[in-house]
Structures are given as structure tokens and as C-alpha cells.
Write an enzyme that holds these catalytic residues in place. Structure first.
Site, PDB file in Angstrom:
ATOM      1  CG  ASN A  39      39.709  41.852  51.027  1.00  0.00           C
ATOM      2  OD1 ASN A  39      39.247  42.272  52.078  1.00  0.00           O
ATOM      3  ND2 ASN A  39      38.988  41.801  49.914  1.00  0.00           N
ATOM      4  CG  HIS A 124      34.841  45.221  38.003  1.00  0.00           C
ATOM      5  ND1 HIS A 124      35.047  44.654  39.238  1.00  0.00           N
ATOM      6  CD2 HIS A 124      36.013  45.069  37.335  1.00  0.00           C
ATOM      7  CE1 HIS A 124      36.280  44.187  39.321  1.00  0.00           C
ATOM      8  NE2 HIS A 124      36.894  44.430  38.171  1.00  0.00           N
ATOM      9  NE  ARG A 149      34.782  41.294  36.974  1.00  0.00           N
ATOM     10  CZ  ARG A 149      34.984  41.078  38.277  1.00  0.00           C
ATOM     11  NH1 ARG A 149      36.140  40.563  38.674  1.00  0.00           N
ATOM     12  NH2 ARG A 149      34.073  41.387  39.171  1.00  0.00           N
ATOM     13  CE1 TYR A 161      34.485  37.906  43.116  1.00  0.00           C
ATOM     14  CE2 TYR A 161      34.414  37.962  40.721  1.00  0.00           C
ATOM     15  CZ  TYR A 161      34.974  38.374  41.914  1.00  0.00           C
ATOM     16  OH  TYR A 161      35.988  39.277  41.906  1.00  0.00           O
ATOM     17  CG  ASP A 212      36.882  36.680  38.216  1.00  0.00           C
ATOM     18  OD1 ASP A 212      37.292  35.504  38.194  1.00  0.00           O
ATOM     19  OD2 ASP A 212      37.161  37.468  39.146  1.00  0.00           O
ATOM     20  CG  HIS A 214      36.153  34.707  42.207  1.00  0.00           C
ATOM     21  ND1 HIS A 214      36.026  34.447  43.549  1.00  0.00           N
ATOM     22  CD2 HIS A 214      36.914  35.817  42.127  1.00  0.00           C
ATOM     23  CE1 HIS A 214      36.666  35.368  44.254  1.00  0.00           C
ATOM     24  NE2 HIS A 214      37.220  36.212  43.403  1.00  0.00           N
ATOM     25  CD  GLU A 238      39.973  37.824  36.788  1.00  0.00           C
ATOM     26  OE1 GLU A 238      40.204  38.036  37.988  1.00  0.00           O
ATOM     27  OE2 GLU A 238      39.426  38.662  36.049  1.00  0.00           O
ATOM     28  CD  GLU A 264      41.698  37.958  41.832  1.00  0.00           C
ATOM     29  OE1 GLU A 264      40.930  37.888  42.802  1.00  0.00           O
ATOM     30  OE2 GLU A 264      41.398  38.553  40.782  1.00  0.00           O
ATOM     31  NE  ARG A 285      43.417  39.704  36.371  1.00  0.00           N
ATOM     32  CZ  ARG A 285      42.836  40.084  37.491  1.00  0.00           C
ATOM     33  NH1 ARG A 285      42.514  39.207  38.430  1.00  0.00           N
ATOM     34  NH2 ARG A 285      42.600  41.363  37.716  1.00  0.00           N
ATOM     35  CG  HIS A 314      43.685  41.847  41.933  1.00  0.00           C
ATOM     36  ND1 HIS A 314      42.366  41.637  41.599  1.00  0.00           N
ATOM     37  CD2 HIS A 314      43.711  42.019  43.280  1.00  0.00           C
ATOM     38  CE1 HIS A 314      41.631  41.670  42.690  1.00  0.00           C
ATOM     39  NE2 HIS A 314      42.421  41.911  43.724  1.00  0.00           N
ATOM     40  CG  ASP A 318      41.270  43.251  47.061  1.00  0.00           C
ATOM     41  OD1 ASP A 318      41.548  43.880  46.027  1.00  0.00           O
ATOM     42  OD2 ASP A 318      41.363  42.011  47.151  1.00  0.00           O
ATOM     43  CD  GLU A 341      40.257  43.859  38.845  1.00  0.00           C
ATOM     44  OE1 GLU A 341      39.097  43.554  39.179  1.00  0.00           O
ATOM     45  OE2 GLU A 341      41.262  43.220  39.235  1.00  0.00           O
ATOM     46  CD1 TRP A 404      32.641  33.407  47.777  1.00  0.00           C
ATOM     47  CD2 TRP A 404      34.558  34.504  47.482  1.00  0.00           C
ATOM     48  NE1 TRP A 404      32.319  34.712  47.533  1.00  0.00           N
ATOM     49  CE2 TRP A 404      33.485  35.419  47.352  1.00  0.00           C
ATOM     50  CE3 TRP A 404      35.848  34.995  47.316  1.00  0.00           C
ATOM     51  CZ2 TRP A 404      33.667  36.778  47.079  1.00  0.00           C
ATOM     52  CZ3 TRP A 404      36.045  36.329  47.056  1.00  0.00           C
ATOM     53  CH2 TRP A 404      34.958  37.210  46.928  1.00  0.00           C
TER      54      TRP A 404
END
Length: 404
Positions: A39, A124, A149, A161, A212, A214, A238, A264, A285, A314, A318, A341, A404
Site C-alpha cells: 500500500n 470494523h 474492531r 485512525y 487498534d 496503530h 493491536e 501487520e 498479525r 491482517h 490494502d 481480519e 501514523w
């Protein structure tokens, strides 16, 4: 001698988002496809495949999957990394697809057969407000998901996020150049117990609840979050902190019994060796496309099984349907499977990649088609040319660049 690799081609298509697919054809006319999508860096993998991998594949024995994996990994002095491992994964999955087609079996049969009847997946749910999140959770339950999630916008923080901009489905890779987001961890840490309490108060404790982080917290911040959320019994928390420093998870583990998941962005077993061997996480993951394919992911899972760590691959959009198909065959066959997921792809993506896998009652099934059960419609794929799309970057309020 087995059948030879006669041709290998890269197909790039963008039916809503970019996907990189490798198609390998053998001398007996059988072809297999593998996912090489990375991605925001898709064309780097394309170049690696076209310039450095494909020339080495032509004429090789397609049956020698392990040897080909070792050739592409050990044979390259510059090992590992997301570009290299995504390219290796594309080759690996395509060769497993070919081998299973030649055997006339669904891929999971070659991986040892079923360990379970289906693959439990999580959805999600998100919202710009907590009330909107609760509505989203209810919708996912209506669709049959039993694990969800939860992500919501943090009051006083412009960007969060996992929350879409406007009414469009969540897709973070949304800019011709990286969009900049602003983040405030302190406000997030104060907000999360309120969010989890609202979800548990409405839906009870039978729902498996995931969240998550992130990679946005320091280890001690992550420890504080885990401690504050224990009473809500999360299925997992996560990516709480960047895992380049695997020892950081020792600190988190000392302060919370909340199950931890990470990986991930991992590319190899070495990224998680300490996390697994010291039992610092509960779920790994790593996924098929970014961790070197089925061959290497099985190695990671076998190692994790020694320490009671389960898989939790994951499965966001993406990753192409090719990766999802391969992952489901892996999931149904691996003994220490945890959860998978699942973000449904767009209708146009599903049309470009017709597949045998299905979803019902909170579970997915790989299907019984020979191979991994996913194909590509090349004529349709050609109608969706590549479109550059970056993931965002993140800054703190003072302008400091943040994970991020």
C-alpha cells in the site's frame, strides 16, 4: 523433472484502490496468481518483480516452491524488507496456486487439510461520534459478525485512525500526496475507557471486542491504555507501540493482562522472534503478502505455536482478494489460528478478482475450488489504470512528526 515456469507477468489494476498481481504460467498451460500489493509503494514491488525476480523465474521448476523461496530470499544479498518480501510472496502464492491446481485440490488440502470448519473473522465498526460507532457495531452484528474492531473520533482531535472522512467507506490511502493528520495521545488515552464502556454497556460481554492503537503510543502510554481497558475484556489491543524495539512490549506486559496483537507491518520471522519467544504478545498479525507468502507465514505460525501465540492475520482492503483467498486456506489449516481480519472489498474489486471464498454467520470459508480459488479478469482489470495514492502522515500539535 516437474513442469517449468514459462511466463511471468505483473498486472496492476485500480478498481477503487491499487493492486499488484503476479501471474505465472507453466509449460503445461496451468497458471497461478499471487498478490504483491504494498500500500502506497505498489510500483516499487512492480519494479522489483519485473527487473529482478521474473528474469530468474523463467525455466525454473514450478514444483520446487521451497527451493524457489530460498533462492529469492537467500540468493539476494540484500534481504528482507517490505518490497522484497512482498515480491517473494507474490511468487510463492502463485506457485502454491499452480501446485494445488495440478493436484486438483483446494490449497488447504496440500497444507495438511482442515483444522476447523470455518474461519472466524472480525469486522470494523467506526464513527465520528460514539453514538455513530454504536450504530455501526449494531450493523456489523446484523451482518453476522461476532467479533468487531471499534474505532471512533477522539473529541478535540481533528483526525483519528480508522474513521472515514465524510460518508465514504474508510480508505486511508486517499491522496496523490500524503495528507497530514494531527494527533493528541493524551486526549485519546482519556477517551478510550469511555468508548469501551459505551460499547460494553450496550452490547454486553459476549461480543469479541478489538481495538487498534496503530503504533501511536510510547510503551508506557500503551501500558496505561491496557491497564485502563482491562475491565472491558478486549479480545485484543493491536499495534499499541512501534515494534521495531521488540523489548518495548516487556513494559506493556508488566502492567496489563489485556491480550496484545502486533505484526501487520512485519516482513519476516526475525521481526517477531523475541516477541514470540518471550511471550510478549498473544496474536501475531503478519500476513501472506507482506511476510513472504504462505511458505514463510507457516514458519512464523509454527514457531508461534511453540509459545501459545495465535495467528490474527491482517486483512484490510490494502490486500487484494488473492491474498484473502490464500490467507483463508492458511487459516483453516494452521493449528494455532486465532482470528482473521475482514474488510469487504468493493464490488468492482470483487468483479476484477472473482473468488470462491464466502462469508456467512461471522465466518469465512475458502471454498473447494482447486488452487486458492481466486482468479483475475485481465480485460476488466485493464479498465482500471494505476492511480497514485499515499497513506497519510501524522504530526503532533507542535508539528513533530509522529507514527501514523
Amino acid at each position: 523433472m516437474g513442469t517449468k515456469i514459462m511466463d511471468a507477468r505483473v498486472i496492476v489494476t485500480c478498481p477503487g484502490r491499487n493492486f499488484v498481481t503476479l501471474k505465472i504460467t507453466t509449460t503445461d498451460g496451468i497458471y497461478g496468481i499471487g498478490d504483491g500489493t504494498l500500500n502506497g509503494r505498489e510500483l516499487a514491488v512492480v519494479a522489483y518483480l519485473q527487473e529482478h525476480v521474473i528474469p530468474c523465474l523463467i525455466g525454473r521448476d514450478a514444483d520446487r516452491i521451497e527451493d524457489t523461496w530460498q533462492y529469492l530470499y537467500r540468493g539476494a544479498y540484500w534481504r528482507r524488507g517490505p518490497v522484497t518480501m512482498s515480491a517473494i510472496a507474490a511468487v510463492d502464492v502463485a506457485l502454491w496456486d499452480i501446485k494445488a491446481k495440478r493436484a486438483g485440490m483446494p490449497l488447504y488440502q496440500l497444507l495438511g487439510g482442515r483444522c476447523r470448519e470455518g474461519v472466524t473473522v472480525y469486522a470494523h465498526a467506526n464513527g465520528h461520534e460514539v453514538s455513530e460507532l454504536l450504530e455501526s457495531v449494531a450493523k456489523q452484528q446484523e451482518l453476522g459478525y461476532r467479533a468487531i474492531r471499534v474505532q471512533a473520533a477522539v473529541p478535540g482531535v481533528a483526525d483519528a485512525y480508522g474513521v472515514p472522512h465524510g460518508d465514504k467507506p474508510y480508505e486511508p490511502a486517499d491522496g496523490d500526496l500524503p495528507r497530514e493528520e494531527v494527533w493528541d495521545t493524551a486526549k485519546y488515552l482519556r477517551f478510550m475507557p469511555k468508548l469501551m464502556d459505551a460499547v460494553r454497556s450496550k452490547f454486553g460481554f459476549d461480543l469479541a471486542l478489538l481495538h487498534d492503537g496503530h503504533h501511536r503510543m510510547t510503551p508506557i502510554e500503551a501500558a496505561a491504555l491496557g491497564k485502563s481497558l482491562e475491565e472491558f475484556q478486549p479480545f485484543w489491543l493491536e499495534d499499541l507501540t512501534p515494534a521495531e524495539n521488540q523489548e518495548a512490549f516487556r513494559l506493556i506486559r508488566q502492567h496489563t493482562t489485556a491480550p496484545l496483537a502486533v505484526g501487520e507491518v512485519f516482513n519476516s520471522i526475525f521481526d517477531c522472534k523475541q516477541l514470540i519467544s518471550e511471550q510478549l504478545i498473544d496474536y501475531i498479525r503478519a500476513t501472506v503478502v507482506h511476510a513472504g507468502g504462505i511458505t514463510h507465514l507457516r514458519r512464523i505460525a509454527s514457531f508461534a505455536d511453540l509459545y501459545g501465540v495465535k495467528t490474527g492475520c491482517h486483512g484490510a482492503t490494502d490486500l487484494s482478494p488473492v491474498c484473502m483467498g490464500a490467507a483463508l486456506h492458511f487459516d483453516v489449516s494452521v493449528p494455532n489460528f486465532g482470528i482473521q481480519e475482514h474488510m469487504p472489498h468493493s464490488s468492482s474489486t470483487d468483479e476484477v478478482f472473482p473468488h470462491a471464498y464466502t462469508f456467512a454467520g461471522g465466518m469465512m470459508d475458502s471454498g473447494e475450488v482447486a488452487g486458492h480459488g481466486v482468479d483475475i479478469d485481465e480485460k476488466l482489470a485493464a479498465k482500471f489504470p494505476y492511480k497514485r495514492a499515499y497513506l497519510p502522515v501524522c504530526r503532533l500539535a507542535d508539528g513533530t512528526l509522529h507514527s501514523w
